[in-house]
Design an enzyme around this catalytic site. Structure first.
Site, PDB file in Angstrom:
ATOM      1  N   THR A  12       0.261  -1.492   0.088  1.00  0.00           N
ATOM      2  CA  THR A  12      -0.239   0.279   0.091  1.00  0.00           C
ATOM      3  C   THR A  12       0.798   1.350   0.283  1.00  0.00           C
ATOM      4  O   THR A  12       0.111   2.053  -0.601  1.00  0.00           O
ATOM      5  CB  THR A  12      -0.950   0.056   1.052  1.00  0.00           C
ATOM      6  OG1 THR A  12      -1.407  -1.276   1.214  1.00  0.00           O
ATOM      7  CG2 THR A  12      -1.978   1.424   1.169  1.00  0.00           C
ATOM      8  N   THR A  87       1.291  -4.813   4.383  1.00  0.00           N
ATOM      9  CA  THR A  87       0.939  -5.261   5.231  1.00  0.00           C
ATOM     10  C   THR A  87       1.068  -6.407   5.345  1.00  0.00           C
ATOM     11  O   THR A  87       1.066  -7.673   6.498  1.00  0.00           O
ATOM     12  CB  THR A  87       0.299  -3.688   6.279  1.00  0.00           C
ATOM     13  OG1 THR A  87      -0.776  -4.377   5.538  1.00  0.00           O
ATOM     14  CG2 THR A  87       0.704  -3.073   6.661  1.00  0.00           C
ATOM     15  N   ASP A  88      -0.063  -7.387   4.355  1.00  0.00           N
ATOM     16  CA  ASP A  88      -0.721  -8.334   4.806  1.00  0.00           C
ATOM     17  C   ASP A  88      -0.185  -9.588   4.978  1.00  0.00           C
ATOM     18  O   ASP A  88      -0.341 -10.717   5.409  1.00  0.00           O
ATOM     19  CB  ASP A  88      -1.808  -9.091   3.363  1.00  0.00           C
ATOM     20  CG  ASP A  88      -2.575  -8.192   3.041  1.00  0.00           C
ATOM     21  OD1 ASP A  88      -3.622  -6.795   4.397  1.00  0.00           O
ATOM     22  OD2 ASP A  88      -3.341  -7.683   1.766  1.00  0.00           O
ATOM     23  N   LYS A 158       0.109 -10.033  11.813  1.00  0.00           N
ATOM     24  CA  LYS A 158      -0.992  -8.209  11.196  1.00  0.00           C
ATOM     25  C   LYS A 158      -1.619  -8.967  12.421  1.00  0.00           C
ATOM     26  O   LYS A 158      -3.341  -9.612  12.394  1.00  0.00           O
ATOM     27  CB  LYS A 158      -0.974  -8.332  10.152  1.00  0.00           C
ATOM     28  CG  LYS A 158      -1.935  -7.233   9.987  1.00  0.00           C
ATOM     29  CD  LYS A 158      -2.421  -6.605   7.766  1.00  0.00           C
ATOM     30  CE  LYS A 158      -2.870  -6.067   7.800  1.00  0.00           C
ATOM     31  NZ  LYS A 158      -3.446  -5.296   6.541  1.00  0.00           N
ATOM     32  N   TYR A 277      -4.065 -32.161  27.880  1.00  0.00           N
ATOM     33  CA  TYR A 277      -5.558 -32.577  27.721  1.00  0.00           C
ATOM     34  C   TYR A 277      -5.159 -34.099  27.331  1.00  0.00           C
ATOM     35  O   TYR A 277      -4.493 -34.045  26.242  1.00  0.00           O
ATOM     36  CB  TYR A 277      -6.080 -31.649  27.461  1.00  0.00           C
ATOM     37  CG  TYR A 277      -6.202 -30.426  27.761  1.00  0.00           C
ATOM     38  CD1 TYR A 277      -7.379 -30.457  28.720  1.00  0.00           C
ATOM     39  CD2 TYR A 277      -6.086 -28.814  28.136  1.00  0.00           C
ATOM     40  CE1 TYR A 277      -8.033 -28.485  29.874  1.00  0.00           C
ATOM     41  CE2 TYR A 277      -6.192 -28.181  28.260  1.00  0.00           C
ATOM     42  CZ  TYR A 277      -7.487 -28.192  29.429  1.00  0.00           C
ATOM     43  OH  TYR A 277      -7.050 -27.003  29.936  1.00  0.00           O
TER      44      TYR A 277
HETATM   45  N1  ASP Z   1      -2.679  -5.550   0.839  1.00  0.00           N
HETATM   46  C1  ASP Z   1      -1.960  -4.729   0.776  1.00  0.00           C
HETATM   47  C2  ASP Z   1      -0.417  -5.277   0.953  1.00  0.00           C
HETATM   48  O1  ASP Z   1      -0.915  -6.159   1.719  1.00  0.00           O
HETATM   49  C3  ASP Z   1      -2.122  -4.102   2.022  1.00  0.00           C
HETATM   50  C4  ASP Z   1      -0.856  -3.017   2.592  1.00  0.00           C
HETATM   51  O2  ASP Z   1       0.300  -2.771   2.387  1.00  0.00           O
HETATM   52  O3  ASP Z   1      -1.432  -2.632   3.599  1.00  0.00           O
HETATM   53  O4  ASP Z   1       0.251  -5.568  -0.244  1.00  0.00           O
END
Ligand code: ASP
Length: 338
Positions: A12, A87-88, A158, A277
């Site tokens: 982005t 960010t993804d 994230k 468990y």
């Molecule tokens: N869709 C974008 C990416 O991960 C989101 C971002 O950069 O915040 O490339």
């Protein structure tokens, strides 16, 4: 003046919306980032490379290897590296780089933004300035610079797709906090000798989040169809169903075929205790490997790198041994159990 290499991979930060659409797309990098943000020149002498220009949803393991190889090749000539990334999947790339880079004696700083640099209201400017600044510090880790923090990459996830403070390391304090001053955490790793680069990685990994109703046959089919390693995001401390729709036979089958099954927790805080468990105990008896308190991102990328390097016929043993201890601070050694 410190020297910084800035590698662009997309995301982005450098995107903009088309003329008649609100869909953000990778920009053409026609605009000069340093001209847009000249203050960066005060932080260091910055060389820029455009390696990819992708939405990070399109980043694949071979991109991690290309990026790691470039960083490894150039590292010596710079005080630190900044990687501009979407960010993804930034937490996956940060984890993968941590496991792919053979030792590190200076910082590799991933950053990006929730809003594009060329918008008036954006987090891109602060994140870029912080990332470049961190790249000049003595913090030899692969990490994520975002929202005034530098987070260990192989601990990051994230957590927020709306707020500007997008990343967290729920089980690791920030490596650096940027406030009025700057605080470097005592847990930052010391410099490690840089070795030869090994590009081997095996992306044939399946990650499955366990849920009520999960058909175990799907996991068995995955093993039959050539999956080389599985990460199971189990409940709580690593619990899986053992009565109706038991996952145990699938784990037994995978293990018998030298396909490691690593168990991590669905909970962002807390780690795996396979002896707590009946469900987790049966998974351990069937051969499942504890991923401790690792994130899914770290477990998946560590498993891919280990699978790429495992000696023939000894995959399980090799992977199990490497998941018993942290290689780069990706898991805690002081969990209150195990
Ligand atoms: N869709 C974008 C990416 O991960 C989101 C971002 O950069 O915040 O490339």
């Amino acid at each position: 003046m410190p020297k910084i290499l800035m590698i662009h991979t997309g995301g982005t930060l450098m995107m903009r919306a088309g003329a008649d659409s609100r869909v953000l797309e990778p920009d053409v990098y026609a605009r000069d980032l340093l001209a847009e943000l000249p203050v960066l020149r005060n932080v260091g002498a910055i060389d820029t490379r455009i390696l990819f220009n992708l939405d990070s949803g399109d980043v694949q393991p071979h991109h991690w290897v290309e990026l790691a190889a470039l960083i490894h090749q150039e590292l010596d000539a710079y005080d630190g590296v900044v990687v501009v990334h979407g960010t993804d999947t930034m937490a996956y790339t940060a984890s993968a780089l941590a496991f792919l880079l053979p030792g590190l004696d200076r910082p590799v700083v991933l950053t990006g933004a929730q809003r594009p640099l060329f918008e008036v209201r954006t987090d891109a400017r602060t994140n870029l300035v912080d990332a470049c600044h961190i790249a000049t510090l003595a913090v030899p880790e692969v990490g994520i610079a975002f929202a005034s923090k530098f987070l260990r990459g192989c601990r990051a996830t994230k957590l927020d797709a709306w707020g500007l403070d997008a990343f967290a390391t729920p089980l690791c304090q920030p490596l650096v906090e940027l406030g009025l001053g700057l605080m470097i955490g005592p847990h930052a790793l010391p410099p490690r000798t840089v070795g030869a680069f090994d590009p081997r990685i095996d992306p044939h990994v399946l990650s499955v989040r366990v849920f009520p109703g999960l058909n175990p046959a799907l996991i068995e089919h995955a093993v039959d169809s050539g999956v080389h390693g599985i990460v199971l995001e189990a409940y709580g401390v690593g619990n899986v169903p053992v009565q109706e729709s038991s996952l145990v036979p699938a784990i037994v089958k995978a293990t018998a075929q030298q396909v490691p099954v690593v168990i991590v927790s669905q909970c962002p805080r807390g780690g795996v205790d396979l002896r707590r468990y009946a469900g987790s105990n049966a998974a351990a008896d069937a051969g499942a490997i504890s991923g401790g308190d690792m994130t899914t991102e770290a477990a998946v990328t560590k498993l891919m790198v280990l699978l790429g390097r495992a000696p023939q016929g000894r995959t399980l043993e090799y992977v199990a041994a490497a998941f018993k201890r942290p290689l780069l601070g990706e898991m805690s050694t002081n969990l209150p159990y195990e």
